[in-house]
Design a protein around this motif. Structure first.
Motif, PDB file in Angstrom:
ATOM      1  N   TRP A  76       0.858  -1.264  -0.068  1.00  0.00           N
ATOM      2  CA  TRP A  76       0.124  -0.145  -0.110  1.00  0.00           C
ATOM      3  C   TRP A  76       0.778   1.243  -0.173  1.00  0.00           C
ATOM      4  N   TYR A  77       0.272   2.302  -0.282  1.00  0.00           N
ATOM      5  CA  TYR A  77       0.961   3.657  -0.329  1.00  0.00           C
ATOM      6  C   TYR A  77       0.094   4.844   0.245  1.00  0.00           C
ATOM      7  N   ASP A  78       0.678   5.713   0.856  1.00  0.00           N
ATOM      8  CA  ASP A  78       0.115   7.061   1.421  1.00  0.00           C
ATOM      9  C   ASP A  78       0.119   8.276   0.237  1.00  0.00           C
ATOM     10  N   PHE A  79      -0.068   9.393   0.737  1.00  0.00           N
ATOM     11  CA  PHE A  79       0.069  10.601  -0.369  1.00  0.00           C
ATOM     12  C   PHE A  79       1.465  10.876  -0.623  1.00  0.00           C
ATOM     13  N   PHE A  80       2.261  10.704   0.116  1.00  0.00           N
ATOM     14  CA  PHE A  80       3.599  11.095  -0.296  1.00  0.00           C
ATOM     15  C   PHE A  80       4.636  10.293  -0.937  1.00  0.00           C
ATOM     16  N   VAL A  81       4.691   8.879  -0.162  1.00  0.00           N
ATOM     17  CA  VAL A  81       5.942   7.958  -0.390  1.00  0.00           C
ATOM     18  C   VAL A  81       6.040   7.618  -2.171  1.00  0.00           C
ATOM     19  N   ARG A  82       4.960   7.882  -2.836  1.00  0.00           N
ATOM     20  CA  ARG A  82       5.281   7.634  -4.332  1.00  0.00           C
ATOM     21  C   ARG A  82       6.316   8.357  -4.800  1.00  0.00           C
ATOM     22  N   SER A  83       6.527   9.637  -4.410  1.00  0.00           N
ATOM     23  CA  SER A  83       7.618  10.558  -4.491  1.00  0.00           C
ATOM     24  C   SER A  83       9.065  10.042  -4.572  1.00  0.00           C
ATOM     25  N   MET A  84       9.223   8.868  -3.481  1.00  0.00           N
ATOM     26  CA  MET A  84      10.299   8.649  -3.068  1.00  0.00           C
ATOM     27  C   MET A  84      10.937   7.443  -3.807  1.00  0.00           C
ATOM     28  N   VAL A  85      12.259   7.277  -4.107  1.00  0.00           N
ATOM     29  CA  VAL A  85      12.819   6.503  -5.089  1.00  0.00           C
ATOM     30  C   VAL A  85      13.737   5.485  -4.271  1.00  0.00           C
ATOM     31  N   PRO A  86      13.814   4.325  -4.788  1.00  0.00           N
ATOM     32  CA  PRO A  86      14.617   3.290  -4.023  1.00  0.00           C
ATOM     33  C   PRO A  86      16.099   3.512  -4.421  1.00  0.00           C
ATOM     34  N   GLN A  87      16.992   3.285  -3.414  1.00  0.00           N
ATOM     35  CA  GLN A  87      18.325   3.474  -3.561  1.00  0.00           C
ATOM     36  C   GLN A  87      18.904   5.031  -3.265  1.00  0.00           C
ATOM     37  N   GLN A  88      17.762   5.989  -3.721  1.00  0.00           N
ATOM     38  CA  GLN A  88      17.782   7.315  -3.430  1.00  0.00           C
ATOM     39  C   GLN A  88      17.381   7.746  -1.929  1.00  0.00           C
ATOM     40  N   HIS A  89      16.035   7.434  -1.592  1.00  0.00           N
ATOM     41  CA  HIS A  89      15.390   7.828  -0.250  1.00  0.00           C
ATOM     42  C   HIS A  89      15.432   6.817   0.633  1.00  0.00           C
ATOM     43  N   TYR A  90      15.374   5.492   0.162  1.00  0.00           N
ATOM     44  CA  TYR A  90      15.451   4.328   0.982  1.00  0.00           C
ATOM     45  C   TYR A  90      15.984   3.054   0.473  1.00  0.00           C
ATOM     46  N   TRP A  91      16.216   1.974   1.245  1.00  0.00           N
ATOM     47  CA  TRP A  91      16.681   0.861   0.361  1.00  0.00           C
ATOM     48  C   TRP A  91      15.625  -0.011   0.621  1.00  0.00           C
ATOM     49  N   PRO A  92      15.273  -0.904  -0.561  1.00  0.00           N
ATOM     50  CA  PRO A  92      14.234  -1.757  -0.577  1.00  0.00           C
ATOM     51  C   PRO A  92      14.701  -3.245  -0.209  1.00  0.00           C
ATOM     52  N   VAL A  93      13.814  -3.672   0.701  1.00  0.00           N
ATOM     53  CA  VAL A  93      14.104  -5.070   1.255  1.00  0.00           C
ATOM     54  C   VAL A  93      13.098  -6.029   0.801  1.00  0.00           C
ATOM     55  N   ARG A  94      13.521  -7.353   0.392  1.00  0.00           N
ATOM     56  CA  ARG A  94      12.328  -8.007   0.055  1.00  0.00           C
ATOM     57  C   ARG A  94      11.500  -8.891   0.955  1.00  0.00           C
ATOM     58  N   ASP A  95      10.311  -8.651   0.865  1.00  0.00           N
ATOM     59  CA  ASP A  95       9.321  -9.439   1.770  1.00  0.00           C
ATOM     60  C   ASP A  95       9.395 -10.820   1.789  1.00  0.00           C
ATOM     61  N   GLU A  96       9.612 -11.563   0.944  1.00  0.00           N
ATOM     62  CA  GLU A  96       9.538 -12.902   0.329  1.00  0.00           C
ATOM     63  C   GLU A  96      10.647 -13.601   1.204  1.00  0.00           C
ATOM     64  N   ASP A  97      11.912 -12.779   1.393  1.00  0.00           N
ATOM     65  CA  ASP A  97      13.256 -13.268   1.907  1.00  0.00           C
ATOM     66  C   ASP A  97      13.856 -12.361   2.928  1.00  0.00           C
ATOM     67  N   LYS A  98      13.143 -12.031   4.190  1.00  0.00           N
ATOM     68  CA  LYS A  98      13.203 -11.002   4.902  1.00  0.00           C
ATOM     69  C   LYS A  98      14.722 -10.836   5.559  1.00  0.00           C
ATOM     70  N   CYS A  99      14.989 -12.020   6.111  1.00  0.00           N
ATOM     71  CA  CYS A  99      16.229 -12.302   6.943  1.00  0.00           C
ATOM     72  C   CYS A  99      17.466 -12.052   6.281  1.00  0.00           C
ATOM     73  N   ARG A 100      17.414 -12.648   5.207  1.00  0.00           N
ATOM     74  CA  ARG A 100      18.722 -12.558   4.109  1.00  0.00           C
ATOM     75  C   ARG A 100      18.494 -11.371   3.725  1.00  0.00           C
ATOM     76  N   SER A 101      17.643 -10.714   3.443  1.00  0.00           N
ATOM     77  CA  SER A 101      17.575  -9.502   2.709  1.00  0.00           C
ATOM     78  C   SER A 101      18.028  -8.283   3.512  1.00  0.00           C
ATOM     79  N   LEU A 102      17.388  -8.198   4.803  1.00  0.00           N
ATOM     80  CA  LEU A 102      18.092  -7.472   5.997  1.00  0.00           C
ATOM     81  C   LEU A 102      19.532  -7.529   6.011  1.00  0.00           C
ATOM     82  N   LYS A 103      20.102  -8.774   6.137  1.00  0.00           N
ATOM     83  CA  LYS A 103      21.332  -8.986   6.414  1.00  0.00           C
ATOM     84  C   LYS A 103      22.326  -8.490   5.522  1.00  0.00           C
TER      85      LYS A 103
END
Length: 384
Positions: free
Chosen positions: A220-247
């Motif tokens: 889901w999204y709110d009214f502002f997050v769609r303006s944010m870009v992966p690797q620029q404003h945040y780091w994407p983590v995979r939901d289907e492989d959380k632990c390895r992705s976080l590590k």
């Protein structure tokens, strides 16, 4: 068509001749409806006489209810329904959430003053001196993916570079919320954002820290997050492989400290500068103004509607609700007009934007797969 949105709405809001009226259909969770209405009253105090006549339905629950597939391709059959979050397959209209004016039940102050507190909290510990792990604190009971996240806590067998804590709101309320001050939670190099039952109000608080946000795959999204870009404003983590992705995310950041710091600062800069309260009001103003242009009738005052004004709302509130209303009260009209907004994305532009985001996410995924392939030891097993 507006009436058709009543099925799930909590209230109908009418603006007529510069005055505001609310007809309540059902109670919302906590004081969501109350503070949403309060926010629009403050918008009218900020820009008196400038909001056009309109009528809308507002649903204060977490998940969207208007799947695009059920309506015409151009959205012409869509009953307009406002809410705090939506998804890429739904037509619900996103609007700033109630907590911008305070979350009374858990003692979270209005956004304007809280943002200043978080800025001061950021200054207490330099990024290099923060705990070199990913931090999350919340309620894991509201969604299965949050319960799954808790399996990524450090154990004697594996350390997934995550430090995860259960938020006990009952205990916190009894202690005066002393352990939940958001300005005191910018102590780790990385912060984790994961959705709850729906989009989570915690998103802006997490992103406001100077630490890079490790953002779990969003539904889901709110009214502002769609303006944010992966690797620029945040780091994407995979939901289907959380632990390895976080590590991997933490390992990458600790090995690329300048890049990680820049992501953290860019994310918090976006929240601190582009999500200032005056811009939140301007977004609300433009959204409601453009929405009003679509109405083909003049709204009327419904028999069960009640007129709302700031003074009466404050007088009938108590405790934190009254305190936060007084704190977020717009005392004088703005001395400037609302800022100009760029035109909305066309469908083609939106598709291009989403493709850009997906490309950045897939690039991180490739790096992650390469990281695990290069390990000289057997990959640790993902917890069941």
């Amino acid at each position: 068509m507006v009436e058709a949105a009543r099925l799930t709405a909590h209230f109908r809001l009418t603006v007529l001749d510069g005055r505001m009226y609310v007809e309540t259909f059902r109670e919302s969770i906590q004081t969501r409806a109350l503070f949403t209405a309060w926010g629009i009253v403050q918008l009218m105090r900020r820009y008196p006489g400038k909001l056009p006549d309109l009528e809308l339905m507002f649903d204060c629950d977490d998940r969207p209810v208007l799947p695009e597939i059920e309506y015409g391709k151009d959205g012409s059959e869509q009953p307009p329904l406002f809410r705090y979050g939506s998804d890429w397959e739904s037509l619900d209209i996103v609007f700033p959430d109630w907590s911008f004016w305070g979350w009374a039940e858990i003692n979270i102050k209005p956004w304007k003053s809280l943002l200043e507190d978080i800025k001061e909290g950021n200054k207490r510990t330099k990024w290099e001196d923060r705990v070199p792990y990913a931090y999350w604190k919340g309620n894991p009971e509201v969604a299965p993916w949050r319960g799954d996240l808790m399996k990524c806590n450090a154990t004697n067998q594996n350390d997934w570079n995550a430090r995860l804590y259960v938020q006990n709101w009952l205990a916190e309320s009894e202690s005066g919320y002393k352990q939940s001050n958001l300005q005191d939670q910018c102590t780790h190099r990385y912060k984790i954002y994961i959705e709850g039952y729906g989009w989570s109000v915690s998103e802006k608080y997490i992103l406001a820290c100077d630490s890079p946000t490790l953002l779990m795959t969003s539904r889901w999204y709110d009214f502002f997050v769609r303006s944010m870009v992966p690797q620029q404003h945040y780091w994407p983590v995979r939901d289907e492989d959380k632990c390895r992705s976080l590590k991997f995310a933490v390992e990458w950041g600790n090995n690329h400290p300048e890049k990680a710091k820049n992501i953290g600062k860019a994310g918090s800069r976006f929240i601190q500068e582009d999500l200032k309260m005056e811009y939140v009001y301007d977004y609300m103003f433009h959204l409601l103004t453009e929405y009003a242009k679509l109405l083909k009738y003049k709204p009327s005052i419904r028999p069960n509607a009640t007129e709302l004004c700031a003074e009466a709302m404050v007088c009938t509130a108590d405790g934190n609700a009254r305190k936060f209303m007084e704190e977020s009260l717009e005392k004088t009209p703005s001395d400037s007009i609302p800022c100009a907004l760029p035109p909305p994305f066309s469908r083609k532009e939106l598709i291009i934007h989403r493709a850009k985001m997906l490309k950045a996410e897939n690039e991180v995924k490739r790096w992650e797969m390469k990281y695990w392939d290069k390990q000289n030891i057997e990959k640790p097993e993902q917890p069941d």
